[in-house]
Design a protein around this motif. Sequence first.
Motif, PDB file in Angstrom:
ATOM      1  N   VAL A   1       0.844  -1.195   0.000  1.00 45.86           N
ATOM      2  CA  VAL A   1       0.000   0.000   0.000  1.00 45.86           C
ATOM      3  C   VAL A   1       0.879   1.245   0.000  1.00 45.86           C
ATOM      4  O   VAL A   1       1.842   1.341   0.768  1.00 45.86           O
ATOM      5  CB  VAL A   1      -0.933   0.017   1.221  1.00 45.86           C
ATOM      6  CG1 VAL A   1      -1.814   1.271   1.207  1.00 45.86           C
ATOM      7  CG2 VAL A   1      -1.797  -1.249   1.266  1.00 45.86           C
ATOM      8  N   HIS A   2       0.545   2.188  -0.868  1.00 49.97           N
ATOM      9  CA  HIS A   2       1.181   3.505  -0.865  1.00 49.97           C
ATOM     10  C   HIS A   2       0.165   4.523  -0.364  1.00 49.97           C
ATOM     11  O   HIS A   2      -0.996   4.518  -0.778  1.00 49.97           O
ATOM     12  CB  HIS A   2       1.661   3.894  -2.271  1.00 49.97           C
ATOM     13  CG  HIS A   2       2.913   3.197  -2.688  1.00 49.97           C
ATOM     14  ND1 HIS A   2       4.135   3.821  -2.734  1.00 49.97           N
ATOM     15  CD2 HIS A   2       3.126   1.910  -3.064  1.00 49.97           C
ATOM     16  CE1 HIS A   2       5.058   2.970  -3.130  1.00 49.97           C
ATOM     17  NE2 HIS A   2       4.470   1.795  -3.332  1.00 49.97           N
ATOM     18  N   PHE A   3       0.624   5.399   0.513  1.00 47.79           N
ATOM     19  CA  PHE A   3      -0.236   6.432   1.087  1.00 47.79           C
ATOM     20  C   PHE A   3       0.173   7.809   0.574  1.00 47.79           C
ATOM     21  O   PHE A   3       1.361   8.162   0.587  1.00 47.79           O
ATOM     22  CB  PHE A   3      -0.145   6.422   2.614  1.00 47.79           C
ATOM     23  CG  PHE A   3      -0.781   5.216   3.254  1.00 47.79           C
ATOM     24  CD1 PHE A   3      -2.156   5.153   3.440  1.00 47.79           C
ATOM     25  CD2 PHE A   3      -0.005   4.134   3.664  1.00 47.79           C
ATOM     26  CE1 PHE A   3      -2.752   4.041   4.027  1.00 47.79           C
ATOM     27  CE2 PHE A   3      -0.589   3.027   4.258  1.00 47.79           C
ATOM     28  CZ  PHE A   3      -1.962   2.975   4.440  1.00 47.79           C
ATOM     29  N   TRP A   4      -0.819   8.576   0.166  1.00 47.22           N
ATOM     30  CA  TRP A   4      -0.655   9.947  -0.309  1.00 47.22           C
ATOM     31  C   TRP A   4      -1.586  10.841   0.505  1.00 47.22           C
ATOM     32  O   TRP A   4      -2.383  10.354   1.303  1.00 47.22           O
ATOM     33  CB  TRP A   4      -0.993  10.038  -1.800  1.00 47.22           C
ATOM     34  CG  TRP A   4      -0.217   9.080  -2.645  1.00 47.22           C
ATOM     35  CD1 TRP A   4      -0.482   7.739  -2.838  1.00 47.22           C
ATOM     36  CD2 TRP A   4       0.963   9.351  -3.389  1.00 47.22           C
ATOM     37  NE1 TRP A   4       0.454   7.181  -3.660  1.00 47.22           N
ATOM     38  CE2 TRP A   4       1.366   8.143  -4.019  1.00 47.22           C
ATOM     39  CE3 TRP A   4       1.729  10.501  -3.596  1.00 47.22           C
ATOM     40  CZ2 TRP A   4       2.485   8.057  -4.828  1.00 47.22           C
ATOM     41  CZ3 TRP A   4       2.852  10.420  -4.418  1.00 47.22           C
ATOM     42  CH2 TRP A   4       3.220   9.208  -5.019  1.00 47.22           C
ATOM     43  N   TRP A   5      -1.503  12.147   0.266  1.00 48.43           N
ATOM     44  CA  TRP A   5      -2.415  13.087   0.938  1.00 48.43           C
ATOM     45  C   TRP A   5      -3.099  13.980  -0.086  1.00 48.43           C
ATOM     46  O   TRP A   5      -2.489  14.386  -1.083  1.00 48.43           O
ATOM     47  CB  TRP A   5      -1.659  13.955   1.944  1.00 48.43           C
ATOM     48  CG  TRP A   5      -1.529  13.300   3.280  1.00 48.43           C
ATOM     49  CD1 TRP A   5      -2.343  13.449   4.367  1.00 48.43           C
ATOM     50  CD2 TRP A   5      -0.529  12.344   3.685  1.00 48.43           C
ATOM     51  NE1 TRP A   5      -1.911  12.657   5.414  1.00 48.43           N
ATOM     52  CE2 TRP A   5      -0.804  11.975   5.018  1.00 48.43           C
ATOM     53  CE3 TRP A   5       0.580  11.766   3.046  1.00 48.43           C
ATOM     54  CZ2 TRP A   5      -0.025  11.057   5.720  1.00 48.43           C
ATOM     55  CZ3 TRP A   5       1.355  10.854   3.730  1.00 48.43           C
ATOM     56  CH2 TRP A   5       1.048  10.508   5.057  1.00 48.43           C
ATOM     57  N   GLY A   6      -4.365  14.298   0.203  1.00 46.76           N
ATOM     58  CA  GLY A   6      -5.097  15.213  -0.665  1.00 46.76           C
ATOM     59  C   GLY A   6      -4.672  16.651  -0.474  1.00 46.76           C
ATOM     60  O   GLY A   6      -4.712  17.447  -1.409  1.00 46.76           O
TER      61      GLY A   6
END
Length: 256
Positions: free
Chosen positions: A69-74
């Motif tokens: 899983v890769h996590f990004w931010w809006g």
Amino acid sequence: MTNERRVLVHPDKQALTGSVAARFLTKTVDIIDDLGGANIVLTGGTVGIGVLQAVNDSPARDSVDWSKVHFWWGDERWVPKGDADRNELAARQALLDNIAVPPGNVHPFAASDELDDLDAAAVAYADELAAYAADGARYPRFDITFLGVGPDGHIASLFPDRAGIRETDATVVAVRDSPKPPPERLSLTRPVLNSSDRIWLVLAGDDKASALGLALAGASYTEVPVAGAKGRKRTVFFVDQDAAAQVPANLIAPSY
């Protein structure tokens, strides 16, 4: 491909965050099984972070292979790395520091004490998105994008009647005039948010009812930005009873 837009109403904030957390864990396992990995876009705010805390507290938390899983931010607030206003810090404390996700799979925006210039930080995040995109694309395939909603209808840091919500060329914008403090922020643009297969909007409280009602009634997204949030496959509003006060009954989905 059908784009479903529906509202799921929960009795209170605790039930809301727990339900979204359970759904997120199940869906992420399915996405990894189908695609080999997942890209998730996180949000901040009390309810958004509450969902991450509920994920962390779930006995099913480790059913997900977090290494895939890769996590990004809006969006992110332009404050120092350790500032309590950072969406990144809250997400790490609630979940990311407690799971076996490789450091390289976590993609925060730069902080104000890491880069000198807000515009340079926007470019840096755009470059990070492009680095993980398929050939010819400017950003990765996003599977689930979480969004909060402000009382004014803003999503990420795209505010009503401001330049950011109208931006269609850049993938990341620098925000200098946020009506909500702090004034300087970074945000993904609407086309990038809407590239996600699924947009999950999570909101609670009667102060959100008007914005939600206007969005579902077809308001202009430049005036009520949440009205323009539409995932490629599905757009789901996870709300509590108070936030659902102005939602037409025919738009409320039965419990799942």
